[in-house]
Design a protein around this motif. Sequence first.
Motif, PDB file in Angstrom:
ATOM      1  N   GLY A 135     -79.163  10.715 131.073  1.00  0.00           N
ATOM      2  CA  GLY A 135     -79.277  10.033 132.358  1.00  0.00           C
ATOM      3  C   GLY A 135     -79.849   8.635 132.249  1.00  0.00           C
ATOM      4  N   GLY A 136     -80.204   8.219 131.038  1.00  0.00           N
ATOM      5  CA  GLY A 136     -80.781   6.892 130.828  1.00  0.00           C
ATOM      6  C   GLY A 136     -80.100   6.197 129.663  1.00  0.00           C
ATOM      7  N   ASN A 137     -80.856   5.375 128.955  1.00  0.00           N
ATOM      8  CA  ASN A 137     -80.323   4.728 127.762  1.00  0.00           C
ATOM      9  C   ASN A 137     -79.854   5.805 126.793  1.00  0.00           C
ATOM     10  OD1 ASN A 137     -81.214   2.325 128.907  1.00  0.00           O
ATOM     11  ND2 ASN A 137     -83.119   2.328 127.753  1.00  0.00           N
ATOM     12  N   HIS A 138     -78.755   5.545 126.100  1.00  0.00           N
ATOM     13  CA  HIS A 138     -78.225   6.561 125.179  1.00  0.00           C
ATOM     14  C   HIS A 138     -77.308   5.922 124.142  1.00  0.00           C
ATOM     15  CE1 HIS A 138     -75.299   6.180 128.451  1.00  0.00           C
ATOM     16  NE2 HIS A 138     -74.372   6.490 127.551  1.00  0.00           N
ATOM     17  N   LEU A 139     -77.023   6.685 123.095  1.00  0.00           N
ATOM     18  CA  LEU A 139     -76.078   6.291 122.065  1.00  0.00           C
ATOM     19  C   LEU A 139     -74.771   7.020 122.317  1.00  0.00           C
ATOM     20  CD1 LEU A 139     -78.407   6.674 118.935  1.00  0.00           C
ATOM     21  CD2 LEU A 139     -77.910   4.576 120.217  1.00  0.00           C
ATOM     22  N   MET A 140     -73.650   6.339 122.105  1.00  0.00           N
ATOM     23  CA  MET A 140     -72.346   6.986 122.197  1.00  0.00           C
ATOM     24  C   MET A 140     -71.695   6.964 120.815  1.00  0.00           C
ATOM     25  SD  MET A 140     -71.868   8.177 125.220  1.00  0.00           S
ATOM     26  CE  MET A 140     -70.228   8.743 124.861  1.00  0.00           C
ATOM     27  N   PHE A 141     -71.415   8.149 120.312  1.00  0.00           N
ATOM     28  CA  PHE A 141     -70.719   8.314 119.035  1.00  0.00           C
ATOM     29  C   PHE A 141     -69.236   8.396 119.365  1.00  0.00           C
ATOM     30  CE2 PHE A 141     -74.968   9.678 118.473  1.00  0.00           C
ATOM     31  CZ  PHE A 141     -75.286   9.543 117.135  1.00  0.00           C
ATOM     32  N   GLU A 142     -68.474   7.442 118.870  1.00  0.00           N
ATOM     33  CA  GLU A 142     -67.052   7.381 119.175  1.00  0.00           C
ATOM     34  C   GLU A 142     -66.242   7.520 117.895  1.00  0.00           C
ATOM     35  OE1 GLU A 142     -66.394   3.919 121.719  1.00  0.00           O
ATOM     36  OE2 GLU A 142     -68.473   4.116 122.386  1.00  0.00           O
ATOM     37  N   LYS A 143     -65.012   7.999 118.035  1.00  0.00           N
ATOM     38  CA  LYS A 143     -64.126   8.211 116.889  1.00  0.00           C
ATOM     39  C   LYS A 143     -64.788   9.131 115.863  1.00  0.00           C
ATOM     40  CE  LYS A 143     -62.376   3.594 117.655  1.00  0.00           C
ATOM     41  NZ  LYS A 143     -62.628   2.225 117.277  1.00  0.00           N
ATOM     42  N   LEU A 144     -65.279  10.289 116.351  1.00  0.00           N
ATOM     43  CA  LEU A 144     -65.932  11.256 115.462  1.00  0.00           C
ATOM     44  C   LEU A 144     -64.972  11.691 114.361  1.00  0.00           C
ATOM     45  CD1 LEU A 144     -67.741  13.496 118.102  1.00  0.00           C
ATOM     46  CD2 LEU A 144     -68.809  11.885 116.510  1.00  0.00           C
ATOM     47  N   ALA A 172     -69.357  11.800 121.453  1.00  0.00           N
ATOM     48  CA  ALA A 172     -70.603  12.539 121.686  1.00  0.00           C
ATOM     49  C   ALA A 172     -71.697  11.558 122.086  1.00  0.00           C
ATOM     50  CB  ALA A 172     -71.015  13.297 120.423  1.00  0.00           C
ATOM     51  N   ALA A 173     -72.757  12.084 122.681  1.00  0.00           N
ATOM     52  CA  ALA A 173     -73.920  11.275 123.043  1.00  0.00           C
ATOM     53  C   ALA A 173     -75.080  11.642 122.120  1.00  0.00           C
ATOM     54  CB  ALA A 173     -74.319  11.546 124.493  1.00  0.00           C
ATOM     55  N   GLY A 174     -76.005  10.716 121.957  1.00  0.00           N
ATOM     56  CA  GLY A 174     -77.190  10.967 121.136  1.00  0.00           C
ATOM     57  C   GLY A 174     -78.414  10.380 121.792  1.00  0.00           C
ATOM     58  N   PHE A 175     -79.548  11.046 121.546  1.00  0.00           N
ATOM     59  CA  PHE A 175     -80.807  10.661 122.183  1.00  0.00           C
ATOM     60  C   PHE A 175     -81.930  10.680 121.154  1.00  0.00           C
ATOM     61  CE2 PHE A 175     -78.074  13.069 125.076  1.00  0.00           C
ATOM     62  CZ  PHE A 175     -77.785  12.082 126.009  1.00  0.00           C
ATOM     63  N   LEU A 176     -82.910   9.791 121.323  1.00  0.00           N
ATOM     64  CA  LEU A 176     -84.070   9.730 120.434  1.00  0.00           C
ATOM     65  C   LEU A 176     -85.116   8.823 121.050  1.00  0.00           C
ATOM     66  CD1 LEU A 176     -83.739   6.703 118.997  1.00  0.00           C
ATOM     67  CD2 LEU A 176     -82.112   7.928 117.605  1.00  0.00           C
ATOM     68  N   THR A 177     -86.288   8.810 120.434  1.00  0.00           N
ATOM     69  CA  THR A 177     -87.366   7.925 120.872  1.00  0.00           C
ATOM     70  C   THR A 177     -87.843   7.114 119.677  1.00  0.00           C
ATOM     71  OG1 THR A 177     -88.074   9.450 122.602  1.00  0.00           O
ATOM     72  CG2 THR A 177     -89.690   7.819 121.875  1.00  0.00           C
ATOM     73  N   ILE A 178     -87.889   5.795 119.842  1.00  0.00           N
ATOM     74  CA  ILE A 178     -88.418   4.902 118.816  1.00  0.00           C
ATOM     75  C   ILE A 178     -89.782   4.439 119.306  1.00  0.00           C
ATOM     76  CG2 ILE A 178     -88.103   2.762 117.527  1.00  0.00           C
ATOM     77  CD1 ILE A 178     -85.062   3.053 118.146  1.00  0.00           C
ATOM     78  N   GLY A 226     -79.480   1.745 137.748  1.00  0.00           N
ATOM     79  CA  GLY A 226     -78.967   2.068 139.071  1.00  0.00           C
ATOM     80  C   GLY A 226     -77.778   3.011 139.025  1.00  0.00           C
ATOM     81  N   GLY A 227     -77.771   3.901 138.045  1.00  0.00           N
ATOM     82  CA  GLY A 227     -76.701   4.881 137.917  1.00  0.00           C
ATOM     83  C   GLY A 227     -75.460   4.366 137.210  1.00  0.00           C
ATOM     84  N   ALA A 228     -75.441   3.075 136.859  1.00  0.00           N
ATOM     85  CA  ALA A 228     -74.288   2.507 136.156  1.00  0.00           C
ATOM     86  C   ALA A 228     -74.592   2.356 134.673  1.00  0.00           C
ATOM     87  CB  ALA A 228     -73.937   1.150 136.753  1.00  0.00           C
ATOM     88  N   MET A 229     -73.613   2.742 133.839  1.00  0.00           N
ATOM     89  CA  MET A 229     -73.761   2.663 132.395  1.00  0.00           C
ATOM     90  C   MET A 229     -73.107   1.370 131.904  1.00  0.00           C
ATOM     91  SD  MET A 229     -72.360   5.428 129.643  1.00  0.00           S
ATOM     92  CE  MET A 229     -70.630   4.951 129.679  1.00  0.00           C
TER      93      MET A 229
END
Length: 159
Positions: free
Chosen positions: A111-120, A55-61, A89-92
């Motif tokens: 579409g920008g910086n993000h968190l990836m939750f892996e092995k949920l 899953a992906a996650g988003f927030l603002t610090i 430039g579209g590359a993660m």
Amino acid sequence: MKRLAVTGAAIAGALALAGCGTSNASKASDSAGASRAELSVGASYMPQPVSADMAAGFLTITNRGGTKDELTSVTSDSAGEITMHETKGGAMEEVDSFEVPAHGQLVFKSGGNHLMFEKLKRRPEQGDTITLKLKFAESGPLTVEMPVKSATYNPSTGH
């Protein structure tokens, strides 16, 4: 010069309000005031994942302090691993840390910086809340409650 300072303060206030009044704000501050980082988190969310294990996650610090800090890791009991990614430039690309600038923000968005939750450990459903721990180079850790929203949730379209 005074008008520029007032305009800057108004812009900073508007950016702080851009969190859309989320109730999941967390703060870490120090009584020394503006000479240190003063961090808070808002506008966090996870779109309901389509995959059972990722899953992906988003927030603002937001840093209202006079010193930059650095987000060094994110953990959660809900996932085996959480990685941080920047998009240029579209590359993660996975990164080890992100700077949180003094008097500025670190924004994770679709579409920008993000968190990836892996092995949920289990697939999050809309209405669930995921608890995260954000760790920083200088400031103490922040605990964030991240709500799971619909798979199509997009805060720029209003919420």
